[in-house]
Write an enzyme that holds these catalytic residues in place. Sequence first.
Site, mmCIF file in Angstrom:
data_model
loop_
_atom_site.group_PDB
_atom_site.id
_atom_site.type_symbol
_atom_site.label_atom_id
_atom_site.label_comp_id
_atom_site.label_asym_id
_atom_site.label_seq_id
_atom_site.Cartn_x
_atom_site.Cartn_y
_atom_site.Cartn_z
ATOM 1 C CG ASP A 53 -22.503 1.865 19.983
ATOM 2 O OD1 ASP A 53 -23.417 2.717 19.978
ATOM 3 O OD2 ASP A 53 -22.715 0.635 19.941
ATOM 4 C CE1 TYR A 58 -24.688 -4.600 22.771
ATOM 5 C CE2 TYR A 58 -23.050 -2.859 22.842
ATOM 6 C CZ TYR A 58 -24.025 -3.551 22.161
ATOM 7 O OH TYR A 58 -24.338 -3.190 20.871
#
Length: 295
Positions: A53, A58
Amino acid sequence: MKTRQIGNDQVGRVEVGAIGLGLMTFDQSGTQPRDQLAATVRAALDAGVTLFDTADAYGPGDELGPDTQGANERLIAGLLDELGVRDRVLLATKGGHVRTGEDATWDTDSSRDHLRRAVDASLGRLGVEQIALWQHHRPDPDTSYDEVIETLREIHASGKVAMIGLSNADPDQIRAAHRVLGDALVSVQNQFSPAYRSSRPEIDVCTELGLAFLPWSPLGGLGDAKALAEQHPAFAEVAEQRGVSAQRVALAWELAQSPVVIPIPGAKRPESIIDSAAAADLELTTDELARLDAD
């Protein structure tokens, strides 16, 4: 590893390892050289972890650079290609969070234009023609959730994503999305751990609707031994009695909450994901579960 299911007859059922891998802190800065991260990916796959994931927001550090948005997607896609293991992974990503300003402040943007652009950008960074599981990252106070749901419906209808997931959604939002998206909606990712249990209602809704529930930060509050003993003594005691880590006990406890739960602990070292993966085979007794529930 024991497996659990994401999806359904309409969009396809995918069996994944009961423990996944969360990639939020997976980067090449500081103490995380690329060969260490590659070894972690290999160890995860060898242990039966197949759900990975990530998210377009990010990225490394707290300073915004030109490549912060999408850095994690590029990193994991590159590692999977280098190792030749693409076909062994269900790679999930998210959109709707953005990093802004010199300090890379987290912000939201769930406008239709942004989400559609986010999907296209993730497709390019991941190097795929279709994203296996694309998740709306977080509700946006500037965009109504009904509008978000309609955008998710359009994105799925485009064929660019196989399955849709929600993240940080409450029970009403999950039900509203399910009414519109139907079988296209397959998962919900919310925070859940021994230290953070307020997502229990979302687990119940997911169980009712047949949606996978992916706890993020499932090991929150267990990193410090002193704090663990003081705040979660039952987890420390069961771990000592079983001769395993408290982290492994926590993940086994989460798996026992419902057959739809698939925790996604983070890991940056092979030994960390190996320990987490072993939770899938840790069967807690009824007495142990009662003690942990009450902790």
